[in-house]
Design an enzyme around this catalytic site. Structure first.
Site, mmCIF file in Angstrom:
data_model
loop_
_atom_site.group_PDB
_atom_site.id
_atom_site.type_symbol
_atom_site.label_atom_id
_atom_site.label_comp_id
_atom_site.label_asym_id
_atom_site.label_seq_id
_atom_site.Cartn_x
_atom_site.Cartn_y
_atom_site.Cartn_z
ATOM 1 N N SER A 265 1.014 40.947 140.019
ATOM 2 C CA SER A 265 1.540 40.818 138.658
ATOM 3 C C SER A 265 2.199 39.464 138.456
ATOM 4 C CB SER A 265 2.576 41.907 138.400
ATOM 5 O OG SER A 265 3.746 41.616 139.144
ATOM 6 N N LYS A 266 2.490 39.185 137.204
ATOM 7 C CA LYS A 266 3.153 37.922 136.881
ATOM 8 C C LYS A 266 4.520 37.866 137.558
ATOM 9 C CE LYS A 266 5.026 35.616 132.862
ATOM 10 N NZ LYS A 266 5.811 34.708 133.693
ATOM 11 N N ARG A 267 5.157 39.038 137.653
ATOM 12 C CA ARG A 267 6.477 39.077 138.298
ATOM 13 C C ARG A 267 6.395 38.617 139.761
ATOM 14 N NH1 ARG A 267 8.587 44.278 138.114
ATOM 15 N NH2 ARG A 267 7.433 44.533 136.176
ATOM 16 N N ASP A 270 6.285 34.915 139.718
ATOM 17 C CA ASP A 270 7.589 34.321 139.406
ATOM 18 C C ASP A 270 8.513 34.392 140.615
ATOM 19 O OD1 ASP A 270 6.666 33.878 136.898
ATOM 20 O OD2 ASP A 270 7.648 35.615 135.979
#
Ligand code: GLU
Length: 511
Positions: A265-267, A270
């Protein structure tokens, strides 16, 4: 006769394109190219609530950056234009009605309130609500209402949807090119909405099947998240009488987090500091997501890495150009289980492409970086420098730190390195070296290597001793690249200046 291979990448423009989506596009593209087929880009934008402005352009720019060429699409046009579903609105109702006509679908007039009441009733009895054969007869649908009532409701402007009449208890037998034979019982499936009067738009399922049929798609290669929809899609092909030309299906494994647990995921990106999108994306909210392109990845490295996330060539080969991928790719060698993403491997791929990158291209990047710092150098010098630093770099942004010493003489000498490399003999050896260099007319890498090599051999000086001390004088710390190359780039005058400065500054060490 084998049918012509025609595949499509059918993203919904709901935001930035996840790298899993890019991989789907890539596999479709490789498959099409290998078989002399067509690669189609179809924009599935029938869900207006999820539409994000700019997402469509983002998708096209991403594919272009990756070197994935579109044969038919929104910009390219083609025999089945338009390729944006919102522009094909008029097409779908006819097909939805065809299914109502043949008894495979029905009108449903129920309001959200009615559905909520029914849901509450069922839940009170400890049952879960599913819009299927168990409830459809009790609701305001054309299965219960008379034809006149249906017409009346429509005429007075009641909102309606058309739902697929899912079979009650049938085993749907399906084939997937990656998963093999799959069976699923329809009893767990609901009556999906196919068309909505409210916005006069089809839902994904109807539009997708109708368009795949009309666009003569031969193979549907898409993410695993669509596997649960496959029984419905099979049944839709049957209901339309299109089984003969139904495409073959291949569902690709998920891209997993670096830990291997769950979907990437994007998380995760990040948190661990890597992009999950090909290009930088600025959401309408202003939120900025980083991209592989802006992070300094070469598109070839990015594509190479993605290709191997889920597919393997069956050999040890890891570096593949697009043409080599086209040749080697096969759906048979796509794994069934998720492919774990590794940020380290992404770096590794970029470094490999960096090391073999064309110096001319890198020199352009490098001179632009220098210009930003107010430094101008000759082309020939830039070419010589990048040839060296590219071997030590993963990303172009490292170029400056790998070469800044060429533009600035050491202001101080690293303490640790001085202790280690400035041996008692060093001042004498560097002094002699200086005299030697003063006598060299042709200050090139080759000549320096020849003259200095002979001097080192003739005087039986330890190679490490000279080189380490020399490096300390020129760079001020144990950094840089080959001594002869560095000095050739610096030129005779600057080299001698740095040696003099070092001899004047560095301590005379007691033996
Ligand atoms: N529009 C769907 C998506 O966004 C396409 C799924 C498919 O390829 O059938 O993923």
């Amino acid at each position: 006769m084998d049918r012509k291979v025609r595949v499509r990448f059918a993203p919904s423009p709901t935001g930035a394109l996840h790298i899993g989506g890019v991989r789907t596009a890539l596999y479709n593209y490789l498959f099409a190219r290998q078989r002399g087929g067509d690669f189609i880009l179809r924009i599935e934008d029938t869900d207006s609530t999820r539409y994000v402005p700019g997402a469509e352009e983002y998708i096209m720019e991403s594919l272009e950056w990756c070197g994935i060429k579109i044969d038919e699409g929104v910009r390219e046009g083609g025999p089945h234009a338009p390729y944006r579903q919102s522009e094909r609105k008029e097409i779908y109702l006819k097909y939805a009605l065809q299914l109502v006509e043949s008894g495979n679908a029905y009108y449903a007039f129920d309001t959200p309130e009615e559905l909520n009441t029914l849901r509450a009733e069922l839940e009170a009895k400890g049952e879960t609500f599913c819009y299927n054969h168990a409830v459809r007869e009790q609701l305001a649908t054309s299965l219960r209402l008379s034809a006149e009532e249906v017409e009346e409701r429509k005429a007075r402007g009641d909102q309606w949807v058309i739902r697929f009449k899912m079979l009650e208890n049938e085993v749907v037998k399906m084939d997937d090119l990656i998963r093999g034979h799959v069976e699923m019982n329809t009893s767990t499936l609901d009556d999906k909405v196919l068309y909505k009067s409210a916005d006069q738009l089809p839902t994904y399922h109807l539009a997708n099947i109708v368009d795949d049929h009309l666009m003569e798609i031969s193979h549907v290669i898409r993410g695993e998240e669509w596997l649960p929809s496959l029984p419905l899609h099979y049944l839709l092909y049957r209901a339309f009488g299109w089984e003969e030309s139904r495409p073959e299906f291949a569902h690709l494994p998920l891209l997993l987090k670096p830990t291997g647990q769950g979907k990437l995921s994007k998380r995760d990106g990040d948190k661990l500091g890597f992009p999950v999108f090909p290009l930088r994306f600025v959401a309408p909210s202003g939120e900025v997501s980083r991209g592989y392109r802006e992070d300094g990845y070469f598109p070839e490295a990015f594509i190479n890495m993605l290709a191997l996330l889920g597919w393997n060539p069956g050999t040890e080969q890891e570096i593949f150009s697009m043409d080599e991928l086209i040749e080697a790719f096969s759906l048979e060698r796509v794994g069934k289980s998720g492919a774990r993403f590794s940020p380290d491997k992404a770096h590794w791929f970029n470094a490999q492409y960096m090391h073999t990158r064309d110096n001319e291209e890198l020199a352009d990047i490098y001179t632009a970086q220098l210009a930003e710092r107010g430094i101008n150098i000759e082309r020939e010098k830039a070419l010589r420098i990048v040839a060296q630093i590219k071997m030590r770099a993963t990303f172009p942004e490292e170029f400056w730190s790998l070469s800044s010493f060429l533009f600035k003489a050491p202001a101080a000498y690293d303490e640790k390195a001085t202790k280690k490399y400035w041996k008692p003999d060093a001042p004498r050896i560097i002094g002699e070296l200086k005299t030697l260099l003063e006598g060299i007319e042709e200050f090139t890498t080759e000549n320096l290597e020849k003259v200095c090599g002979e001097w080192i051999a003739a005087n039986q000086i330890g190679m490490g001793l000279v080189m380490n001390a020399w490096r300390l004088c020129i760079v001020g710390e144990p950094k840089g690249f080959g001594m002869y190359d560095m000095c050739a780039v610096l030129g005779k005058e600057e080299t001698l200046r740095r040696l003099n400065a070092a001899l004047a500054t560095l301590p005379q060490v007691e033996a």
